[in-house]
Write a protein that holds these residues in place. Structure first.
Motif, PDB file in Angstrom:
ATOM      1  N   PHE A  86    -101.830  34.627  78.338  1.00  0.00           N
ATOM      2  CA  PHE A  86    -101.745  35.516  79.493  1.00  0.00           C
ATOM      3  C   PHE A  86    -100.302  35.912  79.791  1.00  0.00           C
ATOM      4  O   PHE A  86    -100.056  36.987  80.333  1.00  0.00           O
ATOM      5  N   PHE A  87     -99.346  35.048  79.440  1.00  0.00           N
ATOM      6  CA  PHE A  87     -97.944  35.388  79.655  1.00  0.00           C
ATOM      7  C   PHE A  87     -97.584  36.668  78.909  1.00  0.00           C
ATOM      8  O   PHE A  87     -96.886  37.534  79.439  1.00  0.00           O
ATOM      9  N   THR A  88     -98.066  36.797  77.671  1.00  0.00           N
ATOM     10  CA  THR A  88     -97.766  38.023  76.925  1.00  0.00           C
ATOM     11  C   THR A  88     -98.430  39.231  77.593  1.00  0.00           C
ATOM     12  O   THR A  88     -97.874  40.333  77.612  1.00  0.00           O
ATOM     13  N   HIS A  89     -99.625  39.027  78.170  1.00  0.00           N
ATOM     14  CA  HIS A  89    -100.289  40.082  78.942  1.00  0.00           C
ATOM     15  C   HIS A  89     -99.383  40.543  80.066  1.00  0.00           C
ATOM     16  O   HIS A  89     -99.213  41.745  80.310  1.00  0.00           O
ATOM     17  N   GLN A  90     -98.743  39.591  80.739  1.00  0.00           N
ATOM     18  CA  GLN A  90     -97.925  39.934  81.890  1.00  0.00           C
ATOM     19  C   GLN A  90     -96.570  40.498  81.493  1.00  0.00           C
ATOM     20  O   GLN A  90     -95.958  41.229  82.272  1.00  0.00           O
ATOM     21  N   VAL A  91     -96.082  40.161  80.313  1.00  0.00           N
ATOM     22  CA  VAL A  91     -94.888  40.844  79.808  1.00  0.00           C
ATOM     23  C   VAL A  91     -95.206  42.334  79.639  1.00  0.00           C
ATOM     24  O   VAL A  91     -94.430  43.208  80.041  1.00  0.00           O
ATOM     25  N   PHE A 116    -107.755  34.918  86.647  1.00  0.00           N
ATOM     26  CA  PHE A 116    -108.595  34.624  85.485  1.00  0.00           C
ATOM     27  C   PHE A 116    -108.237  33.348  84.717  1.00  0.00           C
ATOM     28  O   PHE A 116    -109.149  32.563  84.412  1.00  0.00           O
ATOM     29  N   PRO A 117    -106.980  33.128  84.324  1.00  0.00           N
ATOM     30  CA  PRO A 117    -106.727  31.960  83.463  1.00  0.00           C
ATOM     31  C   PRO A 117    -107.200  30.637  84.064  1.00  0.00           C
ATOM     32  O   PRO A 117    -107.754  29.792  83.357  1.00  0.00           O
ATOM     33  N   ILE A 118    -106.996  30.433  85.361  1.00  0.00           N
ATOM     34  CA  ILE A 118    -107.408  29.179  86.000  1.00  0.00           C
ATOM     35  C   ILE A 118    -108.911  29.132  86.184  1.00  0.00           C
ATOM     36  O   ILE A 118    -109.579  28.140  85.832  1.00  0.00           O
ATOM     37  N   LEU A 119    -109.487  30.185  86.722  1.00  0.00           N
ATOM     38  CA  LEU A 119    -110.904  30.162  87.080  1.00  0.00           C
ATOM     39  C   LEU A 119    -111.813  30.245  85.859  1.00  0.00           C
ATOM     40  O   LEU A 119    -112.816  29.531  85.778  1.00  0.00           O
ATOM     41  N   LEU A 120    -111.464  31.081  84.896  1.00  0.00           N
ATOM     42  CA  LEU A 120    -112.297  31.161  83.696  1.00  0.00           C
ATOM     43  C   LEU A 120    -112.170  29.906  82.844  1.00  0.00           C
ATOM     44  O   LEU A 120    -113.123  29.509  82.167  1.00  0.00           O
ATOM     45  N   PHE A 156    -101.164  36.522  67.238  1.00  0.00           N
ATOM     46  CA  PHE A 156    -101.658  37.900  67.118  1.00  0.00           C
ATOM     47  C   PHE A 156    -102.577  38.231  68.295  1.00  0.00           C
ATOM     48  O   PHE A 156    -102.551  39.352  68.826  1.00  0.00           O
ATOM     49  N   LEU A 157    -103.391  37.258  68.700  1.00  0.00           N
ATOM     50  CA  LEU A 157    -104.239  37.444  69.884  1.00  0.00           C
ATOM     51  C   LEU A 157    -103.379  37.700  71.115  1.00  0.00           C
ATOM     52  O   LEU A 157    -103.677  38.589  71.928  1.00  0.00           O
ATOM     53  N   ALA A 158    -102.310  36.931  71.269  1.00  0.00           N
ATOM     54  CA  ALA A 158    -101.412  37.098  72.404  1.00  0.00           C
ATOM     55  C   ALA A 158    -100.755  38.474  72.388  1.00  0.00           C
ATOM     56  O   ALA A 158    -100.613  39.128  73.437  1.00  0.00           O
TER      57      ALA A 158
END
Length: 403
Positions: A350-355, A120-124, A223-225
């Motif tokens: 997205f890094f926080t998503h993956q944490v 997602f991060p690259i393609l979107l 906060f979004l992260a």
């Protein structure tokens, strides 16, 4: 939706991005089906496989800002094609992984790197740059929705492969499919959108470092992260461990596969709808609703008697809420900071998503090996839904940096 809403180059890019996402996320979405057969064959506890997938998510997130920066500088096509090659290598190595170390190198390190370049991060972000601002959220929702259909297709396909040719050969077949990403990357070539009446300005453009400093000091961004961390924890815990949870409760592998397939199918509806709604209503308010509904859905699933129908109903509801967060979150980042460095800034979020994904995947396995159940992680998932609602009170779409 009328095709006239988008230019032909953008439509071409949407098609390419959707197929790439379908392949990349479809194969990844099925990894939970490998937990039991690989663990049983090599005598591992659930923790071994869970740790490898958790490492995959953590590496994916840790390198995402850097992969995004490369895409911002050199273009998405090169980054996505390279990611496709790494994906093939990782799957082939995973097919011969007989130890925890090999599994962590293949499924953890290499596939984590590959996913950072093909998801997602690259393609979107590529789509976000090419779409007009008023259609940006919708375009991201379309690509996310079409890509989600791949998750629906790959679940029953992977189960059939596992049942008929075994887990190792199934990974080889998946690698052959993933190889298609490399030529498909050539479709990501729509130019950056420029308003027809745009006025040329001599104002100096902000540098990469300038944008990072602005983002660092912008509290709504963080906060979004933090909200995205909640998303990562929940979807990876459920995606990896629910098939095993159902097996523990006397269901067969087919039930877990159908659950994940329903998640993929209704994710198509959820992500498209979220993208469409994001163009009309407050994205932070929509995210608050999504996280709240996730918590309610988990509570209902745990309180209702466990049956095939409650499992499938949970799959439908979670599918609607699964990745609906993605077009909304990326859309907020684009509105805050513009699109020039969107891949890199989306990568930071997205890094926080993956944490969250790391802890959702790993702690699920630890909880199961220590107690024989997932009770603690279910309760934590509910608590995190409440956190997801609260943090978005402080998120807004105020434009900090102009395109």
């Amino acid at each position: 939706m009328s095709d006239s809403q988008f230019s032909k180059p953008l439509i071409y890019m949407l098609i390419g991005a959707a197929i790439i996402l379908a392949l990349s996320l479809g194969v990844r979405h099925a990894f939970g089906l490998y937990l039991v057969p690989m663990s049983d064959e090599f005598g591992w506890g659930h923790n071994v496989f869970s740790l490898a997938i958790a490492m995959q998510n953590l590496i994916w997130g840790a390198v995402q800002p850097f992969t995004g920066a490369l895409a911002d500088k050199y273009g998405s096509r090169l980054v996505v094609a390279t990611g496709g090659l790494l994906y093939v290598i990782g799957l082939l190595m995973m097919a011969v992984s007989s130890t925890g170390i090999l599994l962590n190198i293949s499924a953890g390190l290499i596939l984590g790197l590959a996913l950072s370049a093909t998801s997602f991060p690259i393609l979107l972000s590529a789509i976000g740059r090419a779409a007009p601002p008023e259609k940006r959220s919708l375009a991201m929702g379309i690509a996310s929705a079409a890509g989600s259909f791949g998750q629906f297709i790959m679940l029953p396909t992977t189960l059939l492969l596992l049942q008929n040719i075994g887990w190792s050969a199934a990974l080889v077949v998946s690698a052959i499919l993933i190889a298609l990403i490399m030529p498909l990357a050539a479709m990501l070539k729509a130019p950056t959108y420029a308003a027809p009446n745009a006025i040329t300005t001599t104002q100096a453009a902000l540098s990469f470092k300038d944008i990072l400093i602005i983002a660092k000091n912008h509290k709504p961004f963080w906060f979004l992260a933090l909200g995205f961390l909640v998303c990562g924890f929940q979807v990876v815990f459920i995606g990896i461990h629910l098939p095993g949870y159902l097996i523990d409760h006397g269901f067969n592998a087919t039930t877990g596969t159908v659950f994940l397939a329903l998640v993929g199918l209704f994710n198509v509806v959820g992500t498209y709808t979220a993208g469409w709604l994001g163009g009309k209503y407050s994205k932070p308010h929509l995210l608050m609703g999504l996280y709240g509904l996730r918590g309610i859905a988990i509570i209902a699933f745990l309180l209702l008697p466990l049956s095939t129908w409650t499992v499938y109903a949970f799959g439908v509801v979670m599918g609607l809420l699964w990745l609906s967060t993605v077009p909304l979150t990326n859309g907020i980042v684009a509105n805050m900071f513009g699109v020039k460095y969107l891949s890199m800034l989306s990568g930071i979020v997205f890094f926080t998503h993956q944490v969250g994904s790391f802890f959702g995947g790993w702690l699920g396995g630890v909880n199961h090996d220590m107690s024989g159940n997932y009770n603690v992680i279910w309760m934590l998932s509910i608590a995190l839904s409440i956190l997801g609602v609260i943090v978005h009170f402080w998120v807004n779409e105020e434009q900090v940096v102009h395109d």
